[in-house]
Design an enzyme around this catalytic site. Structure first.
Site, PDB file in Angstrom:
ATOM      1  N   LEU A  96       8.893  24.462 -18.241  1.00 46.73           N
ATOM      2  CA  LEU A  96       9.979  25.093 -17.491  1.00 46.73           C
ATOM      3  C   LEU A  96      11.258  25.091 -18.323  1.00 46.73           C
ATOM      4  O   LEU A  96      11.535  24.139 -19.065  1.00 46.73           O
ATOM      5  CB  LEU A  96      10.177  24.353 -16.168  1.00 46.73           C
ATOM      6  CG  LEU A  96       8.980  24.508 -15.215  1.00 46.73           C
ATOM      7  CD1 LEU A  96       9.016  23.455 -14.111  1.00 46.73           C
ATOM      8  CD2 LEU A  96       8.943  25.912 -14.612  1.00 46.73           C
ATOM      9  N   HIS A 112       2.080  12.613 -15.675  1.00 45.02           N
ATOM     10  CA  HIS A 112       1.453  12.777 -16.987  1.00 45.02           C
ATOM     11  C   HIS A 112       0.309  11.765 -17.093  1.00 45.02           C
ATOM     12  O   HIS A 112       0.483  10.602 -16.725  1.00 45.02           O
ATOM     13  CB  HIS A 112       2.499  12.536 -18.087  1.00 45.02           C
ATOM     14  CG  HIS A 112       1.950  12.762 -19.458  1.00 45.02           C
ATOM     15  ND1 HIS A 112       1.740  14.020 -19.980  1.00 45.02           N
ATOM     16  CD2 HIS A 112       1.537  11.886 -20.411  1.00 45.02           C
ATOM     17  CE1 HIS A 112       1.229  13.908 -21.193  1.00 45.02           C
ATOM     18  NE2 HIS A 112       1.097  12.624 -21.488  1.00 45.02           N
TER      19      HIS A 112
HETATM   20  C1  GRF Z   1      -3.438  15.463 -14.086  1.00 39.91           C
HETATM   21  O1  GRF Z   1      -4.183  14.696 -14.967  1.00 39.91           O
HETATM   22  C2  GRF Z   1      -1.973  15.323 -14.368  1.00 39.91           C
HETATM   23  O2  GRF Z   1      -1.619  14.094 -14.924  1.00 39.91           O
HETATM   24  C3  GRF Z   1      -1.746  16.396 -15.393  1.00 39.91           C
HETATM   25  O3  GRF Z   1      -2.584  17.454 -15.003  1.00 39.91           O
HETATM   26  C4  GRF Z   1      -3.688  16.945 -14.266  1.00 39.91           C
HETATM   27  C5  GRF Z   1      -3.752  17.696 -12.977  1.00 39.91           C
HETATM   28  O4  GRF Z   1      -4.928  17.438 -12.268  1.00 39.91           O
HETATM   29  N1  GRF Z   1      -0.351  16.739 -15.474  1.00 39.91           N
HETATM   30  P1  GRF Z   1      -5.097  18.000 -10.786  1.00 39.91           P
HETATM   31  O5  GRF Z   1      -4.971  19.510 -10.856  1.00 39.91           O
HETATM   32  O6  GRF Z   1      -4.056  17.373  -9.936  1.00 39.91           O
HETATM   33  O7  GRF Z   1      -6.476  17.609 -10.375  1.00 39.91           O
END
Ligand code: GRF
Length: 220
Positions: A96, A112
């Site tokens: 973003l 993350h």
């Molecule tokens: C997660 O591992 C999160 O940490 C990262 O993207 C993934 C998303 O997974 N930013 P989901 O779509 O919530 O299953």
């Protein structure tokens, strides 16, 4: 009684973190309500999850916009129309702009799948993160919820959880273990925000007693 915090979730993929936040809000563990979900990927399962829960879900396909600015304006309009008090990025695979982030400063968080500040930054997403963790020989990994700033994965850390790296782990087995931790951590971080327990102290987040929804204003 004050209206619960209104949460908007941006997701590009399966939406398991979106689901965890929806569920925690619904079962009363988090004094907040997911009021809208937005994805830049029209086929994202995240949108389907929101719809199944009766939550307005919007596809805003970035490829259909002539500029990042126009795409972000469309996302912003939806968030504002739903009077969102907190934006949660949950696997949202668009970086973003500083302008967008600035518009939601102190009201936008991300999760993350590693222990920041390690294994983060541009290009560090999905399987790449877990591959890098395994290649490093680290014995622990985990997940981080942080405020979003203009620096990818660089904002003040709200909460972290660790998981062990086990002998024989593959990126997939490690990802699954981290995902389990994410589904506990993200709702809990939203709870801290919703209870007004987070205060920014320079680049750090302090956790204090409840003060009511939102980030504690500076100087308090
Ligand atoms: C997660 O591992 C999160 O940490 C990262 O993207 C993934 C998303 O997974 N930013 P989901 O779509 O919530 O299953």
């Amino acid at each position: 009684m004050a209206e619960p915090l209104r949460v908007g979730v941006l997701a590009s993929g399966s939406g398991s973190n979106l689901q965890a936040i929806i569920d925690a809000c619904r079962d009363g563990a988090v004094p907040a309500r997911v009021v809208v979900a937005i994805s830049n990927v029209p086929s994202a399962f995240a949108l389907e999850r929101a719809r199944r829960c009766g939550i307005p879900a919007y596809a805003v396909d970035h490829t259909g916009y002539p500029s990042i600015d126009r795409f972000e304006s469309a996302v912003r309009e939806i968030l504002e129309a739903h009077r969102v008090g907190l934006v949660c990025l949950a696997g949202f695979l668009r970086i973003l702009s500083p302008r967008f982030v600035g518009a939601f400063a102190g009201r936008i968080v991300n999760i993350h799948p590693a222990l920041l500040p390690a294994f983060g930054g541009k290009g560090m997403y999905g399987e790449r993160v877990h591959r890098a963790v395994l290649a490093s020989g680290a014995r622990v990994s985990g997940c981080t919820v942080h405020f979003v700033t203009a620096v990818p994965d660089g904002g003040p850390i709200v909460a972290q959880a660790t998981v062990p790296v086990e002998e024989g782990d593959t990126p997939a087995t490690l990802a699954a273990r981290v995902a389990g931790a994410e589904h506990r951590l993200y709702p809990d971080a939203v709870r801290l925000f919703a209870e007004g327990r987070l205060r920014l102290d320079g680049d750090r987040v302090r956790v204090g007693p409840p003060t009511g929804p939102g980030l504690v204003p500076e100087g308090r």
